[in-house]
Scaffold this motif. Structure first.
Motif, PDB file in Angstrom:
ATOM      1  N   MET A 126       0.855  -1.140   0.055  1.00  0.00           N
ATOM      2  CA  MET A 126      -0.047  -0.114  -0.154  1.00  0.00           C
ATOM      3  C   MET A 126       0.735   1.283   0.097  1.00  0.00           C
ATOM      4  O   MET A 126       1.846   1.240   0.931  1.00  0.00           O
ATOM      5  N   THR A 127       0.549   2.180  -0.888  1.00  0.00           N
ATOM      6  CA  THR A 127       1.404   3.287  -0.819  1.00  0.00           C
ATOM      7  C   THR A 127       0.394   4.368  -0.746  1.00  0.00           C
ATOM      8  O   THR A 127      -0.539   4.591  -1.239  1.00  0.00           O
ATOM      9  N   GLY A 128       0.548   5.594   0.009  1.00  0.00           N
ATOM     10  CA  GLY A 128      -0.172   6.790   0.237  1.00  0.00           C
ATOM     11  C   GLY A 128      -0.697   7.286  -0.912  1.00  0.00           C
ATOM     12  O   GLY A 128      -1.671   7.684  -1.102  1.00  0.00           O
ATOM     13  N   ALA A 177      -2.768  -1.247 -12.328  1.00  0.00           N
ATOM     14  CA  ALA A 177      -1.341  -2.248 -12.235  1.00  0.00           C
ATOM     15  C   ALA A 177      -1.197  -2.269 -10.837  1.00  0.00           C
ATOM     16  O   ALA A 177      -0.722  -3.164 -10.407  1.00  0.00           O
ATOM     17  N   HIS A 178      -1.232  -1.430 -10.128  1.00  0.00           N
ATOM     18  CA  HIS A 178      -0.541  -1.235  -8.511  1.00  0.00           C
ATOM     19  C   HIS A 178      -1.891  -2.251  -7.701  1.00  0.00           C
ATOM     20  O   HIS A 178      -1.229  -2.896  -6.950  1.00  0.00           O
ATOM     21  N   LEU A 179      -2.951  -1.921  -8.074  1.00  0.00           N
ATOM     22  CA  LEU A 179      -3.877  -2.837  -7.202  1.00  0.00           C
ATOM     23  C   LEU A 179      -3.886  -4.227  -7.389  1.00  0.00           C
ATOM     24  O   LEU A 179      -3.848  -4.962  -6.519  1.00  0.00           O
ATOM     25  N   GLY A 190      -1.037  -5.942  -7.562  1.00  0.00           N
ATOM     26  CA  GLY A 190      -0.224  -6.407  -6.590  1.00  0.00           C
ATOM     27  C   GLY A 190      -0.097  -5.799  -5.303  1.00  0.00           C
ATOM     28  O   GLY A 190       0.734  -6.080  -4.491  1.00  0.00           O
ATOM     29  N   CYS A 191      -1.135  -4.991  -4.710  1.00  0.00           N
ATOM     30  CA  CYS A 191      -1.401  -4.462  -3.637  1.00  0.00           C
ATOM     31  C   CYS A 191      -2.511  -4.879  -2.819  1.00  0.00           C
ATOM     32  O   CYS A 191      -3.599  -4.049  -3.142  1.00  0.00           O
ATOM     33  N   ALA A 192      -2.454  -5.780  -1.820  1.00  0.00           N
ATOM     34  CA  ALA A 192      -3.770  -6.147  -1.311  1.00  0.00           C
ATOM     35  C   ALA A 192      -4.499  -5.100  -0.297  1.00  0.00           C
ATOM     36  O   ALA A 192      -5.579  -5.111  -0.435  1.00  0.00           O
ATOM     37  N   GLY A 193      -3.601  -4.329   0.194  1.00  0.00           N
ATOM     38  CA  GLY A 193      -3.911  -3.311   0.993  1.00  0.00           C
ATOM     39  C   GLY A 193      -4.948  -2.428   0.257  1.00  0.00           C
ATOM     40  O   GLY A 193      -5.947  -1.868   0.623  1.00  0.00           O
ATOM     41  N   CYS A 194      -4.476  -1.772  -0.884  1.00  0.00           N
ATOM     42  CA  CYS A 194      -5.127  -0.959  -1.535  1.00  0.00           C
ATOM     43  C   CYS A 194      -6.333  -1.448  -2.287  1.00  0.00           C
ATOM     44  O   CYS A 194      -7.757  -0.848  -2.288  1.00  0.00           O
ATOM     45  N   ALA A 195      -6.211  -2.883  -2.430  1.00  0.00           N
ATOM     46  CA  ALA A 195      -7.643  -3.392  -3.035  1.00  0.00           C
ATOM     47  C   ALA A 195      -8.615  -3.600  -1.973  1.00  0.00           C
ATOM     48  O   ALA A 195      -9.804  -3.484  -2.274  1.00  0.00           O
TER      49      ALA A 195
END
Ligand SMILES: [Zn+2]
Lengths: 191, 238
Positions: free
Chosen positions: B1-3, B27-29, B31-36
């Protein structure tokens, strides 16, 4: 528009709905001085206006401001052009009355107007307590700016451009406020 | 997760991110469970808000409203000479009649532009009510329920000629009418003109539309009717 049922959401204002003949008749009659016709309009729309006022200003002020909205509508009926449904016209007028009241309160409260920290304090409480908090009550505790944008956008269905122009800010600001409100409300979903 | 990406999730949810950023975020989503997870929570919040129901106030607010309603002044708008008495109306009546015309033309534009089947706007039968000013509710009744059959075609030249002639009469005798009446007439003419303009523009894109043609004809008929009324007012004072 039908508002008598219990399953009416705030978004049922449905801009562009064909104005119901009965409402146009009542609006014309009220414009000519018929208070019975105006009372019918009041009964049809009071739940929506009161809910808007409650969510934007809190339960304490909602009744008084709702009354102000209808008194104002009575005064301004002569300017209703029927270009939108009566409910849409009334709702726009209500938003303006509510925001004016908001601004008046903000001036009075000075630097506390933003209400910062209320929600952050709330957010720090244990999840179990938060889950029990009514979603509507959680909205009322949002910081001022975030709350106004959230109610207008997510509850009432206004677009960012409209909200920005109503509040006199940029749509970049309203987008940021909306995001902030949603982030704060995540923990009040009751799950 | 990035701010950085977390801050854009609401815009993404609302379909407001430009294409390039949308692609990067997606693309970020991936690979990022936090953002998803955050995105899913935001989606639930927004859906919950849209489903919030309205609730009436606990107390009946009407009595407090009713006592604050100023009665409408029933001032009589006397158009002048004694023989013109049959043409006098109260301001509220005039306002209601004007409002009605506005409602009809405004509603008609909307109908024409969205093509929703609905009763046609009342045409020529409406305007005489403006002049004879019967009790308001009857005016509204008649006009709202009137569903004039739409003509399949119209003769633009015929309407334009009638309009030009009547406008001439009105211009000539404008000074003889009460300013409030002139204002009401002119306001209604502006509204009809706006509707006509919209119909003409819509027709330019879709010249064969029977509905738009009928709508334009109705607006022109309404305009002729209104001008006839205005001319009749002038004549009554003759
Ligand atoms: Zn992330």
């Amino acid at each position: 528009m039908e508002h008598a049922g219990s399953a009416v959401t705030a978004r049922d204002r449905a801009p562009g709905t064909v104005p119901a003949a009965a409402e146009l008749k009542d609006a014309a009659a009220a414009a000519a001085g018929d208070t019975r016709a105006f009372e019918r309009l009041y009964r049809a729309h009071v739940a929506r206006i009161h809910s808007l006022a409650r969510r934007m200003l809190g339960a304490d002020l909602a009744g008084e401001v709702t009354q102000d909205v209808f008194v104002r509508a009575w005064q301004k009926l002569g300017t209703f052009r029927g270009e939108a449904a009566f409910g849409t016209w009334l709702h726009r007028l209500a938003v303006n009355v509510v925001l004016a009241e908001r601004a008046r309160l903000g001036t009075r409260r000075g630097r506390f107007a933003e209400g910062e920290g209320v929600m952050d304090a709330l957010a720090a409480r244990p999840a179990a307590t938060d889950a029990g908090l009514d979603f509507d009550a959680a909205i009322e505790r949002l910081p001022e700016g975030a709350r106004q944008v959230f109610v207008l956008h997510d509850v009432e269905g206004y677009r960012h451009e409209e909200i920005a122009s109503l509040l006199g800010v940029t749509s970049g600001t309203t987008k940021a406020q909306l995001h902030r409100a949603r982030m704060l409300l995540r923990r009040h979903l009751g799950s | 997760m990035t701010g950085h990406w977390t801050e854009r999730l609401s815009e993404y949810l609302d379909g407001e991110l430009p294409a390039l950023e949308r692609a990067s975020l997606e693309a970020h989503l991936a690979g990022c469970a936090g953002c998803a997870r955050t995105l899913e929570e935001l989606r639930v919040v927004a859906a919950r808000a849209a489903r919030l129901q309205v609730r009436p106030p606990g107390d009946d607010l009407w009595p407090g409203i009713a006592e604050r309603l100023e009665p409408r002044a029933a001032r009589t708008l006397d158009l002048g000479a004694a023989r013109a008495r049959r043409w006098s109306f109260t301001l509220p009546q005039l306002a209601a009649a004007g409002l009605l015309l506005m409602l009809l033309s405004g509603g008609a534009v909307w109908l024409a532009l969205t093509r929703r089947p609905a009763p046609a706007p009342a045409g020529i039968s409406t305007a005489p009510r403006l002049a004879s000013a019967p009790e308001t509710s009857r005016t509204a009744d008649t006009a709202v329920s009137a569903a004039a059959a739409l003509p399949a075609a119209y003769d633009a030249a015929r309407y334009d000629a009638a309009i030009a002639e009547l406008e001439g009469v009105l211009r000539e005798h404008r000074g003889e009418l009460d300013p409030a009446t002139v204002r009401a007439i002119e306001e209604n003419l502006r509204i009809i003109d706006r509707a006509t303009g919209q119909a003409r523009r819509a027709l330019a894109a879709d010249p064969a539309s029977p509905y738009l043609n009928g709508h334009l004809a109705e607006q022109l008929k309404l305009k002729v009717a209104l001008l006839r009324q205005a001319a009749a007012l002038v004549g009554a004072r003759g």
